[in-house]
Design a protein around this motif. Structure first.
Motif, short mmCIF file in Angstrom:
data_model
loop_
_atom_site.label_atom_id
_atom_site.label_comp_id
_atom_site.label_asym_id
_atom_site.label_seq_id
_atom_site.Cartn_x
_atom_site.Cartn_y
_atom_site.Cartn_z
N HIS A 61 0.79 -1.21 0.00
CA HIS A 61 0.00 0.00 0.00
C HIS A 61 0.83 1.27 0.00
CE1 HIS A 61 -3.86 -2.04 1.17
NE2 HIS A 61 -2.97 -2.99 1.25
N GLY A 62 2.12 1.16 -0.05
CA GLY A 62 2.96 2.34 -0.06
C GLY A 62 3.30 2.85 1.33
N LYS A 63 2.77 2.21 2.38
CA LYS A 63 3.06 2.67 3.74
C LYS A 63 4.55 2.57 4.06
CE LYS A 63 -1.28 3.30 4.48
NZ LYS A 63 -1.79 4.53 3.94
N SER A 64 5.20 1.57 3.48
CA SER A 64 6.62 1.39 3.75
C SER A 64 7.48 2.40 3.01
CB SER A 64 7.06 -0.03 3.40
OG SER A 64 6.86 -0.26 2.03
N PHE A 65 6.91 3.12 2.05
CA PHE A 65 7.71 4.08 1.29
C PHE A 65 8.28 5.18 2.17
CE2 PHE A 65 5.37 3.14 -2.96
CZ PHE A 65 6.01 1.93 -3.03
N SER A 66 7.58 5.55 3.23
CA SER A 66 8.12 6.58 4.12
C SER A 66 9.42 6.09 4.75
CB SER A 66 7.11 6.96 5.20
OG SER A 66 6.79 5.85 6.01
N PHE A 67 9.48 4.80 5.10
CA PHE A 67 10.69 4.25 5.69
C PHE A 67 11.83 4.21 4.68
CE2 PHE A 67 7.29 2.62 8.36
CZ PHE A 67 7.74 3.03 9.60
N LEU A 68 11.51 3.96 3.42
CA LEU A 68 12.55 3.97 2.38
C LEU A 68 13.16 5.35 2.23
CD1 LEU A 68 10.94 1.74 -0.39
CD2 LEU A 68 12.71 1.11 1.25
N LEU A 69 12.32 6.39 2.21
CA LEU A 69 12.85 7.74 2.10
C LEU A 69 13.65 8.12 3.34
CD1 LEU A 69 11.06 7.95 -0.41
CD2 LEU A 69 10.51 10.27 0.32
N LEU A 70 13.16 7.73 4.51
CA LEU A 70 13.86 8.07 5.75
C LEU A 70 15.20 7.36 5.86
CD1 LEU A 70 10.88 8.07 8.24
CD2 LEU A 70 12.15 10.07 7.41
N ASP A 71 15.42 6.34 5.06
CA ASP A 71 16.68 5.61 5.07
C ASP A 71 17.73 6.23 4.15
OD1 ASP A 71 18.04 3.42 6.25
OD2 ASP A 71 17.89 2.30 4.37
N LEU A 72 17.38 7.27 3.42
CA LEU A 72 18.32 7.92 2.50
C LEU A 72 19.25 8.86 3.27
CD1 LEU A 72 15.98 8.78 -0.50
CD2 LEU A 72 17.75 7.01 -0.41
N PRO A 73 20.54 8.88 2.90
CA PRO A 73 21.46 9.82 3.53
C PRO A 73 21.27 11.23 2.97
CG PRO A 73 22.64 8.34 2.05
CD PRO A 73 21.21 7.94 2.02
N VAL A 74 21.40 12.21 3.84
CA VAL A 74 21.33 13.62 3.45
C VAL A 74 22.49 14.37 4.10
CG1 VAL A 74 18.83 13.66 3.09
CG2 VAL A 74 19.73 14.20 5.32
N GLU A 75 22.90 15.43 3.45
CA GLU A 75 23.96 16.28 4.00
C GLU A 75 23.33 17.40 4.80
OE1 GLU A 75 26.72 18.10 1.31
OE2 GLU A 75 28.05 16.39 1.43
N VAL A 76 23.86 17.63 6.00
CA VAL A 76 23.37 18.72 6.84
C VAL A 76 24.52 19.62 7.23
CG1 VAL A 76 21.40 17.42 7.75
CG2 VAL A 76 23.56 17.36 8.97
N ASN A 77 24.18 20.87 7.45
CA ASN A 77 25.13 21.85 7.94
C ASN A 77 25.04 21.89 9.46
OD1 ASN A 77 26.29 23.03 5.55
ND2 ASN A 77 24.24 23.84 5.15
N ASP A 78 26.16 21.80 10.13
CA ASP A 78 26.20 21.87 11.59
C ASP A 78 26.49 23.29 12.05
OD1 ASP A 78 25.62 19.25 12.22
OD2 ASP A 78 27.69 18.62 12.12
N GLN A 79 25.68 24.21 11.62
CA GLN A 79 25.90 25.62 12.00
C GLN A 79 24.72 26.15 12.75
OE1 GLN A 79 26.90 27.69 8.42
NE2 GLN A 79 28.54 26.30 7.97
#
Length: 108
Positions: free
Chosen positions: A90-108
């Motif tokens: 049903h696509g409910k697991s798609f949120s977990f797939l996106l949340l598993d992606l790495p992103v770059e953040v600024n520590d400022q």
């Protein structure tokens, strides 16, 4: 200074589906990460991360006043909940797939 984290460390997500379209909304825990997510989590990147699941277009709608995003995933549900032979797709697991992606953040 920049560092890489998994999206789930800085945001939550919710999903919904209608027919053969799934929507995933992404909400940073802290508004300071809105621009980081915007830069890292492009529609192209989401589509490329899961090409076997997201077979159609991936659209991103920005909600800057609320510091959120809505991703619309076309042709992502094997024809839709009622048309699919897969009982739990049903696509409910798609949120977990996106949340598993790495992103770059600024520590400022």
């Amino acid at each position: 200074m920049k560092r890489t984290v998994l999206l789930r460390e800085i945001a939550s997500a919710r999903t919904g589906d209608k027919g053969n379209v799934s929507c995933v909304s992404v909400w940073p825990y802290d508004p300071k990460h809105y621009e980081d997510i915007k830069a890292s989590l492009t529609p192209e990147r989401v589509a490329a991360a899961y090409p076997d699941l997201f077979r159609g277009a991936v659209e991103r709608f920005e909600v800057p006043a609320l510091h959120g995003f809505n991703f619309v995933l076309h042709d992502a549900l094997e024809g839709g909940v009622n048309a699919s032979l897969n009982l739990d797709f049903h696509g409910k697991s798609f949120s977990f797939l996106l949340l598993d992606l790495p992103v770059e953040v600024n520590d400022q």
